[in-house]
Design an enzyme around this catalytic site. Structure first.
Site, PDB file in Angstrom:
ATOM      1  N   ALA A  65       0.849  -1.185   0.090  1.00  0.00           N
ATOM      2  CA  ALA A  65       0.050   0.031  -0.168  1.00  0.00           C
ATOM      3  C   ALA A  65       0.910   1.166  -0.113  1.00  0.00           C
ATOM      4  O   ALA A  65       2.122   1.074   0.448  1.00  0.00           O
ATOM      5  CB  ALA A  65      -0.910   0.042   1.234  1.00  0.00           C
ATOM      6  N   GLY A 109       0.470  -4.956   1.159  1.00  0.00           N
ATOM      7  CA  GLY A 109      -0.480  -4.920   0.175  1.00  0.00           C
ATOM      8  C   GLY A 109      -0.346  -5.461  -1.166  1.00  0.00           C
ATOM      9  O   GLY A 109      -1.332  -6.127  -1.513  1.00  0.00           O
ATOM     10  N   GLU A 112      -0.460  -9.343  -0.504  1.00  0.00           N
ATOM     11  CA  GLU A 112      -2.072  -9.334  -0.175  1.00  0.00           C
ATOM     12  C   GLU A 112      -2.890  -9.502  -1.523  1.00  0.00           C
ATOM     13  O   GLU A 112      -4.018 -10.359  -1.741  1.00  0.00           O
ATOM     14  CB  GLU A 112      -2.539  -8.689   0.917  1.00  0.00           C
ATOM     15  CG  GLU A 112      -1.989  -8.781   2.203  1.00  0.00           C
ATOM     16  CD  GLU A 112      -2.152  -7.709   2.956  1.00  0.00           C
ATOM     17  OE1 GLU A 112      -2.197  -6.338   2.828  1.00  0.00           O
ATOM     18  OE2 GLU A 112      -2.762  -8.215   4.292  1.00  0.00           O
ATOM     19  N   GLU A 132       4.656  -5.368   7.304  1.00  0.00           N
ATOM     20  CA  GLU A 132       3.809  -4.234   7.882  1.00  0.00           C
ATOM     21  C   GLU A 132       4.502  -3.853   9.485  1.00  0.00           C
ATOM     22  O   GLU A 132       4.450  -2.842   9.823  1.00  0.00           O
ATOM     23  CB  GLU A 132       2.544  -4.506   8.152  1.00  0.00           C
ATOM     24  CG  GLU A 132       1.862  -4.353   6.727  1.00  0.00           C
ATOM     25  CD  GLU A 132       1.914  -5.568   5.887  1.00  0.00           C
ATOM     26  OE1 GLU A 132       2.712  -6.585   6.137  1.00  0.00           O
ATOM     27  OE2 GLU A 132       0.745  -5.425   4.718  1.00  0.00           O
TER      28      GLU A 132
HETATM   29  C1  HXC Z   1       5.251   4.461  -1.200  1.00  0.00           C
HETATM   30  C2  HXC Z   1       7.035   3.528  -1.930  1.00  0.00           C
HETATM   31  C3  HXC Z   1       6.759   2.290  -1.494  1.00  0.00           C
HETATM   32  C4  HXC Z   1       5.292   2.341  -0.622  1.00  0.00           C
HETATM   33  C5  HXC Z   1       8.683   2.073  -2.460  1.00  0.00           C
HETATM   34  N1  HXC Z   1       8.102   3.380  -2.624  1.00  0.00           N
HETATM   35  N2  HXC Z   1       7.462   1.220  -1.733  1.00  0.00           N
HETATM   36  N3  HXC Z   1       6.200   4.816  -1.679  1.00  0.00           N
HETATM   37  N4  HXC Z   1       4.697   3.448  -0.559  1.00  0.00           N
HETATM   38  N5  HXC Z   1       4.942   0.886  -0.166  1.00  0.00           N
HETATM   39  C6  HXC Z   1       8.749   4.472  -3.187  1.00  0.00           C
HETATM   40  C7  HXC Z   1      10.037   4.808  -2.303  1.00  0.00           C
HETATM   41  O1  HXC Z   1       9.636   5.726  -1.512  1.00  0.00           O
HETATM   42  C8  HXC Z   1      10.962   5.335  -3.706  1.00  0.00           C
HETATM   43  O2  HXC Z   1      10.499   6.861  -4.035  1.00  0.00           O
HETATM   44  C9  HXC Z   1      10.648   4.732  -4.755  1.00  0.00           C
HETATM   45  O3  HXC Z   1       9.305   3.806  -4.472  1.00  0.00           O
HETATM   46  C10 HXC Z   1      11.669   3.638  -5.156  1.00  0.00           C
HETATM   47  O4  HXC Z   1      11.853   2.606  -3.658  1.00  0.00           O
HETATM   48  P1  HXC Z   1      13.407   2.725  -3.111  1.00  0.00           P
HETATM   49  O5  HXC Z   1      12.799   2.505  -1.553  1.00  0.00           O
HETATM   50  O6  HXC Z   1      14.252   3.797  -3.563  1.00  0.00           O
HETATM   51  O7  HXC Z   1      13.622   1.437  -3.819  1.00  0.00           O
HETATM   52  P2  HXC Z   1      14.861   0.171  -3.216  1.00  0.00           P
HETATM   53  O8  HXC Z   1      15.891   0.805  -2.470  1.00  0.00           O
HETATM   54  O9  HXC Z   1      15.127  -0.681  -4.483  1.00  0.00           O
HETATM   55  O10 HXC Z   1      14.112  -0.830  -2.121  1.00  0.00           O
HETATM   56  C11 HXC Z   1      12.835  -1.492  -2.308  1.00  0.00           C
HETATM   57  C12 HXC Z   1      12.000  -1.725  -1.055  1.00  0.00           C
HETATM   58  C13 HXC Z   1      11.575  -0.494  -0.359  1.00  0.00           C
HETATM   59  C14 HXC Z   1      12.823  -2.835  -0.467  1.00  0.00           C
HETATM   60  C15 HXC Z   1      10.742  -2.531  -1.768  1.00  0.00           C
HETATM   61  O11 HXC Z   1      11.015   0.242  -1.460  1.00  0.00           O
HETATM   62  C16 HXC Z   1      10.685  -0.728   0.557  1.00  0.00           C
HETATM   63  O12 HXC Z   1      10.852  -1.155   1.856  1.00  0.00           O
HETATM   64  N6  HXC Z   1       9.233  -0.348   0.303  1.00  0.00           N
HETATM   65  C17 HXC Z   1       8.291  -0.340   1.250  1.00  0.00           C
HETATM   66  C18 HXC Z   1       7.928  -1.888   1.305  1.00  0.00           C
HETATM   67  C19 HXC Z   1       6.717  -1.845   2.567  1.00  0.00           C
HETATM   68  O13 HXC Z   1       6.732  -1.620   3.877  1.00  0.00           O
HETATM   69  N7  HXC Z   1       5.435  -2.180   2.027  1.00  0.00           N
HETATM   70  C20 HXC Z   1       4.358  -2.548   3.068  1.00  0.00           C
HETATM   71  C21 HXC Z   1       3.810  -1.326   2.907  1.00  0.00           C
HETATM   72  S1  HXC Z   1       2.347  -1.317   4.177  1.00  0.00           S
HETATM   73  P3  HXC Z   1      11.449   8.178  -4.272  1.00  0.00           P
HETATM   74  O14 HXC Z   1      10.456   9.155  -4.367  1.00  0.00           O
HETATM   75  O15 HXC Z   1      12.139   8.148  -2.723  1.00  0.00           O
HETATM   76  O16 HXC Z   1      12.242   7.525  -5.321  1.00  0.00           O
HETATM   77  C22 HXC Z   1       1.258  -2.158   3.393  1.00  0.00           C
HETATM   78  C23 HXC Z   1      -0.007  -2.191   4.250  1.00  0.00           C
HETATM   79  C24 HXC Z   1      -1.038  -3.213   3.983  1.00  0.00           C
HETATM   80  O17 HXC Z   1       1.151  -2.657   2.299  1.00  0.00           O
HETATM   81  C25 HXC Z   1      -2.232  -3.054   4.412  1.00  0.00           C
HETATM   82  C26 HXC Z   1      -3.509  -3.347   3.613  1.00  0.00           C
HETATM   83  C27 HXC Z   1      -3.551  -2.543   2.335  1.00  0.00           C
END
Ligand code: HXC
Length: 258
Positions: A65, A109, A112, A132
């Site tokens: 998400a 998400g 999921e 998460e």
């Molecule tokens: C918003 C995101 C994002 C996310 C990545 N980006 N994941 N933005 N929400 N979930 C954005 C980054 O901010 C960045 O933007 C760009 O995408 C590239 O990501 P990087 O982090 O620079 O890439 P990398 O170093 O290759 O790392 C990849 C990654 C990391 C390991 C996947 O991005 C990451 O940890 N993302 C979050 C993963 C996460 O926590 N997902 C769960 C979310 S909570 P900029 O602008 O800086 O270039 C969830 C709750 C679900 O899903 C509940 C029900 C829906």
């Protein structure tokens, strides 16, 4: 239709939806989920389509998400708008089979969403996880419930509590995905699977999916009874007559979805 964060196109009898928000690794924001719902609805309504493939890029199916969109939301706001329930679960309402073709990150998400689909095919570089916990929350789109049904308690707890990622080989070993293919052939393999499914009689495909999904919700006795009713009902279709006549006459069936 033209969308901003996804692409949708018919490939033969298969509807192909590609998540296309590369700047954020396909983070699933409100606009993207709205468009995904519209595209799924359009393919569901299109009689020329018999199956749907949902994919992302080679780098990410979806990294979760959209954290930046979620971060300032308050409890009453997300509660009253029914965050997740109101947009995320459209894929669960689709009767046609939906195949998730996952390359790269499928996190939170994103994982999921893949699990809401009927079949997951993974590319060799796929990474699945429910990170998460690292953000101070827990899975909110069914992750804690669907993951355990796929991989069992110990591994589901491991993934949900540590937030670690699982690679494609581990995902296949633990039955989260049906098979692993090279990244270059992922979409092609998923489309082939979709084409095979779409070549059958849609009424039987839809009921087969419904019967298998019922196993999630019912006891064995109820499930078998439910299956029997669906099985009997297919003898009211022309395609059952055609399928069996074709076998007896040693020819290919010509299904008419009737
Ligand atoms: C918003 C995101 C994002 C996310 C990545 N980006 N994941 N933005 N929400 N979930 C954005 C980054 O901010 C960045 O933007 C760009 O995408 C590239 O990501 P990087 O982090 O620079 O890439 P990398 O170093 O290759 O790392 C990849 C990654 C990391 C390991 C996947 O991005 C990451 O940890 N993302 C979050 C993963 C996460 O926590 N997902 C769960 C979310 S909570 P900029 O602008 O800086 O270039 C969830 C709750 C679900 O899903 C509940 C029900 C829906």
């Amino acid at each position: 239709a033209e969308y901003g964060m996804i692409k949708a196109e018919a490939r033969g009898k298969v509807g192909l939806i590609t998540l296309d928000r590369p700047s954020a690794l396909n983070a699933l924001c409100d606009q993207l989920m709205t468009e995904l719902g519209q595209a799924l609805g359009a393919f569901e309504a299109d009689p020329a389509i018999g199956a749907i493939v949902l994919t992302g890029s080679e780098k990410a199916f979806a990294a979760g998400a959209d954290i930046k969109e979620m971060k300032d939301r308050t409890y009453p706001a997300i509660h009253f708008e029914d965050f997740i329930g109101n947009k995320w679960e459209t894929v669960l309402t689709i009767k046609k089979p939906v195949i998730a073709a996952v390359a790269g990150f499928a996190l939170g998400g994103g994982c999921e969403l893949a699990m809401m689909c009927d079949i997951i095919i993974a590319a060799e570089n796929a990474r699945f996880g429910q990170p998460e916990i690292k953000l101070g929350i827990i899975p909110g789109a069914g992750g804690s419930q669907r993951l355990i049904r796929a991989v069992g308690k110990s591994k589901a707890m491991d993934l949900v509590l540590t937030g670690r990622m699982m690679d494609a080989a581990e995902a296949e070993r633990s039955n989260l995905v049906t098979r692993v293919v090279p990244v270059e052939s992922l979409v092609e393999e998923a489309l082939k699977m979709g084409e095979a499914i779409a070549s059958y009689s849609l009424p039987s495909v839809v009921l087969a999916k419904e019967a298998v999904n019922a196993a999630y919700e019912m006891t064995l006795r109820e499930g078998v009874r439910f299956e029997r009713r669906l099985f009997h009902s297919l003898f009211a279709t022309e395609d059952q007559k055609e399928g069996m006549a074709a076998f007896a006459e040693k020819r290919k069936p010509a299904f008419r979805n009737a």
